[in-house]
Design an enzyme around this catalytic site. Structure first.
Site, short mmCIF file in Angstrom:
data_model
loop_
_atom_site.label_atom_id
_atom_site.label_comp_id
_atom_site.label_asym_id
_atom_site.label_seq_id
_atom_site.Cartn_x
_atom_site.Cartn_y
_atom_site.Cartn_z
CD GLU A 15 -3.17 0.57 0.25
OE1 GLU A 15 -2.63 1.61 -0.21
OE2 GLU A 15 -4.38 0.32 0.10
NE ARG A 95 -5.41 -2.61 8.86
CZ ARG A 95 -5.37 -2.02 7.67
NH1 ARG A 95 -4.80 -0.83 7.53
NH2 ARG A 95 -5.92 -2.61 6.61
CG ASN A 97 -6.31 1.71 5.27
OD1 ASN A 97 -5.63 0.67 5.32
ND2 ASN A 97 -7.09 1.99 4.25
CD GLU A 116 -12.85 -5.07 5.37
OE1 GLU A 116 -13.88 -5.11 4.67
OE2 GLU A 116 -11.75 -5.50 4.98
CG ASN A 143 -8.35 2.84 0.97
OD1 ASN A 143 -7.15 2.74 1.15
ND2 ASN A 143 -9.16 1.80 1.01
CG ASP A 191 -7.26 0.35 -2.03
OD1 ASP A 191 -6.91 1.21 -1.20
OD2 ASP A 191 -7.07 -0.87 -1.85
#
Length: 280
Positions: A15, A95, A97, A116, A143, A191
């Site tokens: 990522e 957490r 992201n 989620e 995101n 994303d």
């Protein structure tokens, strides 16, 4: 169009690619593998830093070092690797992201629940001194974040909505949120994103096996197939910021593709915008 493997890797959840213009290198993370990767295209040199907890994103700091969106908050690393918390905010089951540095040098960092859960995450703005403002609450998977070339528009993705939205921020608060583009069912989920020098928005499609490019009006004008089912994010880098790097994931795949988990690159595909280092 050519898709190449820049770095062969078995990242579980690659990522957050970011071009470090000072170091002339690409930074990216393996969230679940707790690793920070660097890659210097000119020399092929690589490095890997393993951290103590899941890491959503890292960005360069002005003057050297990194800022990191970790499981339990926002951390700083000096150029020699010394660690300190800028904002320690552990929440069980949550957490960090994706994250991005705004044109003013602040960090916009998102969170999500491991399960989620709908509305379990948020998007916050962290000033260089650590002062924090909540921009969006009750998001699910925070995101991609990016800015138009003139800095007047902020693009944002909460993945399960299937939308890319435009935010208008005044005095540190989101005063308007409107739809910019929507990914139809069956085409994957939006994303990470990158904005190019023409103001077009490039979006990686999780479970869609492709990148999409939208014009500044939100019109879809390019679909670029990739050799992986789960591209996660993209960033321009290399000479003239003309190469588009794409992170990928293999987590959750019963039979991951050979390139899943690797860092891909589309050479000469466009022209990106210079990144801003975190001012803290």
């Amino acid at each position: 169009m050519t898709v190449e493997t820049a770095v062969r890797e078995d990242a579980e959840l690659g990522e957050g690619p970011t071009w470090d213009r000072v170091g002339e290198r690409l930074l990216w993370v393996d969230i679940l593998g707790r690793r920070v990767h660097t890659y210097e295209p000119a020399s092929g040199r690589r490095s890997v830093l393993t951290v103590d907890q899941h890491i959503g994103a890292v960005k360069p700091r002005a003057g050297g070092g990194l800022v990191a969106n970790l499981r339990d908050g926002i951390a700083l690393y000096t150029a020699d690797g010394a660690f300190s918390w800028l904002r320690h905010d552990p929440v069980p089951g949550r957490r960090g992201n994706d994250a991005a540095v705004a044109p003013d040098g602040s960090l916009w960092a998102g969170t999500m629940r491991y399960d989620e859960e709908t509305g379990g995450g948020n998007l916050v703005r962290i000033a260089p001194d650590g002062a924090t403002t909540t921009l969006l609450d009750k998001v699910t998977i925070s995101n991609g974040v990016g800015w138009s070339p003139d800095h007047t528009l902020t693009y944002y993705i909460d993945t399960p909505t299937r939308r890319v939205d435009v935010l208008r921020v005044e005095d540190g608060h989101v005063v308007e949120r409107r739809e910019f583009a929507t990914v139809e069912e069956g085409a994957g989920f939006p994303d990470g994103l990158a904005v190019d020098a023409e103001g077009c928005v490039w979006v990686a499609l999780w479970d869609g096996g492709a990148l999409r490019r939208y014009t500044p009006r939100g019109t879809l004008d390019r679909i670029l197939p990739l050799p992986v089912a789960r591209p996660t994010a993209c960033a321009f880098g290399g000479p003239g910021l003309r190469d588009l790097y794409v992170t990928t994931a293999r987590t959750g795949l019963r039979d991951p593709e050979p390139a899943a988990g690797s860092l891909l690159v589309l050479p000469g595909i466009g022209e990106g915008l210079p990144s801003t280092p975190f001012a803290g």
